[in-house]
Design an enzyme around this catalytic site. Sequence first.
Site, PDB file in Angstrom:
ATOM      1  N   ASP A  45      36.061  48.427  76.951  1.00 54.57           N
ATOM      2  CA  ASP A  45      35.398  48.966  78.138  1.00 54.57           C
ATOM      3  C   ASP A  45      35.824  48.251  79.411  1.00 54.57           C
ATOM      4  OD1 ASP A  45      33.743  51.188  77.499  1.00 54.57           O
ATOM      5  OD2 ASP A  45      32.579  49.837  76.234  1.00 54.57           O
ATOM      6  N   HIS A  58      37.025  57.448  57.636  1.00 54.28           N
ATOM      7  CA  HIS A  58      36.584  56.797  56.402  1.00 54.28           C
ATOM      8  C   HIS A  58      37.703  56.706  55.388  1.00 54.28           C
ATOM      9  CE1 HIS A  58      32.013  57.137  56.788  1.00 54.28           C
ATOM     10  NE2 HIS A  58      32.362  55.883  56.717  1.00 54.28           N
ATOM     11  N   CYS A 112      35.751  40.567  71.676  1.00 50.05           N
ATOM     12  CA  CYS A 112      35.628  41.440  70.509  1.00 50.05           C
ATOM     13  C   CYS A 112      36.237  42.814  70.746  1.00 50.05           C
ATOM     14  CB  CYS A 112      34.171  41.564  70.086  1.00 50.05           C
ATOM     15  SG  CYS A 112      33.135  42.303  71.357  1.00 50.05           S
ATOM     16  N   GLU A 117      31.711  43.486  79.807  1.00 49.98           N
ATOM     17  CA  GLU A 117      32.572  44.671  79.756  1.00 49.98           C
ATOM     18  C   GLU A 117      32.459  45.544  81.004  1.00 49.98           C
ATOM     19  OE1 GLU A 117      31.692  46.817  76.123  1.00 49.98           O
ATOM     20  OE2 GLU A 117      29.541  46.555  76.334  1.00 49.98           O
TER      21      GLU A 117
HETATM   22  C1  PEP Z   1      34.501  46.916  73.858  1.00 51.02           C
HETATM   23  O1  PEP Z   1      34.107  47.656  74.763  1.00 51.02           O
HETATM   24  O2  PEP Z   1      35.516  46.204  73.950  1.00 51.02           O
HETATM   25  C2  PEP Z   1      33.770  46.852  72.587  1.00 51.02           C
HETATM   26  C3  PEP Z   1      34.076  45.968  71.678  1.00 51.02           C
HETATM   27  O3  PEP Z   1      32.775  47.739  72.397  1.00 51.02           O
HETATM   28  P1  PEP Z   1      32.967  49.286  72.032  1.00 51.02           P
HETATM   29  O4  PEP Z   1      34.429  49.523  71.712  1.00 51.02           O
HETATM   30  O5  PEP Z   1      32.080  49.522  70.875  1.00 51.02           O
HETATM   31  O6  PEP Z   1      32.525  49.958  73.284  1.00 51.02           O
HETATM   32 MG    MG Z   2      32.147  48.460  74.754  1.00 53.12          MG
END
Ligand code: PEP
Ligand code: MG
Length: 592
Positions: free
Chosen positions: A457, A191, A504, A433
């Site tokens: 992931d 944070h 993402c 993922e």
């Molecule tokens: C990912 O796995 O790329 C993702 C965006 O999700 P997280 O990092 O929350 O698992």
């Molecule tokens: Mg993920």
Amino acid sequence: MEILKAIAASPGIAMGPVFLLNAKRIKTIKRKVAASDIPGEQERLEQAVSEVERQLRRLISELPEEVKEHSNILRSHILMLRDRMVYDKAVRFIEDRRINAEWAVDLVLEAIKSLFSKVRDSYIRERLDDVSFVVNKVKGVLAGTETRLDLSSVDEPVIIVARNLSPADTLHISKEKVLGFVTELGSRTSHTAILARSLGIPAVVGLENVTSRCLSGETMIVDGLKGQVIIEPDKTILSEYGLRQENYLKYRLEVVRNSNLPAETTDGYRVRVMANMELVEEIPIVIQHGAEGVGLFRTEFLYMTSRILPTEDELFLAYKEVVERLKPYPVTIRTLDIGGDKLASDLCCGEEMNPALGLRAIRFCLHEKGLFRSQLRAILRASAFGQLRLLFPMVSGKSEMVEVKRLLSTIMDELEAEGRPFNRAIKTGIMIEVPSAVLTADILAREADFFSIGTNDLVQYSLAIDRVNEAVCHLYEPLHPGVLRMIKIAVDSGHRENIEVGMCGEMAGEPLYVPILLGMGLDELSMNAMAIPKAKKIIRQSNQEECARFVAELLSLDSARHIKERAIKFFRDNYPPDMETTDFLEFGIGLG
Ligand code: PEP
Ligand code: MG
């Protein structure tokens, strides 16, 4: 002169005198108590917790205007104080072990630390800092010591050097008095680091032993771009840094001024650049940095900060606020990605041998239908208030999506019967993922309106590399030919079925990878907000057709090493270096 390197937490350059914050370590006096003293100790604990509650409420009411946004953090601290794992456990420890309140609170912190150490998600792991802060405040009150940052003796702007800065302290830092800060603990996702970025204060964190390496009054340079700290710099370095500071300010002004320009390549290829976010207080940063919406809104936080499961109404209000404040931009809410090792709490169903392969994300939600229903209802209800998209994590094949859609449709009928407004045409997306999702992407594309590739992931599952296991993390490589092929298959399969494909994972925001992702044909890149201006700048300097030819060449190379070397060369040849790229071009920082 001493040059030290750690984590770049908030960009910018600060130069000035050190203000060393010698956080007094509160010594815990551990005492066994007689059975007759147990109620008294429990009462002391109650008094201390109530006092910290009062202090936090006062802090909230005194927050300066520019950081009022962040009061949620302090509110979450108040909730943590009364959390079952904190308060109830301490009360129980006093009774069961016949110990004083200080000792009980210490044991609670140890237990929480050990639980958190098993959590895979770095963002959630960072919340340990918040719990420690809250518990230490209680310890401070029990021991009769004040723990608040006091800068009243400071009459010229300083660089704060501390073991750790609590979010509450950071919120009360004024830019007039504080040029930058350096801490021994913390990471980019703590944070304190998030707040430093939103306050625009350069910061370096995770610098071991820094408090014993410098003295108050010594000159220090904080380079929040390189994650570098220089103690007592010589004249040459000082003047070099004076220039670097000036250049950075000019550079940032220009980059941020241009951050609202469209992300369009020189040959007219338009990419949507979106933000990843998790906290409501990140909204202003998201907007200022030119995001065209939120490509990933992680929803785990509310389930972490509440002592009991959040109610549908609480979730609805939180989602509604995000959607309304980001209007007219779209917000993509990802359903709960929790379970397995992603959350160490009462929610999860015991220890698992292979938590990353366990009951997680969509599997967990389909197993815990009551919890999933309440989240879906909240999201659907919020969909009446702006542009909202739904995203499902860790989908591994069609049957999960069929089940999800069936549930969604039942809930929609229910909401309709109750007369609650929602958007029946809400767009639904699948996170790609898991390797099986890539290989069945053609089938999955018929079950969704869009894909979002979660490379964090996907890399871990494709390469069988646990992303938090230090012994193998050097092998975690987004440019592995296997990973690039996976991304290509996902994008092409989605496009063949006429759905959009975004990304993402962290990969999407790394400057070096942006030309590769453009060449792959991604429609949307979602990243941490601070990375947006630079990513957009790279996109505007790119030619998509050239990037596509470059990708074809990369896909013919046989190893991550060759791909990486070629990618660096391509970047050097096509993008003029600037303050945000010189580092990885010179030292390989920011790679894999
Ligand atoms: C990912 O796995 O790329 C993702 C965006 O999700 P997280 O990092 O929350 O698992
Ligand atoms: Mg993920």
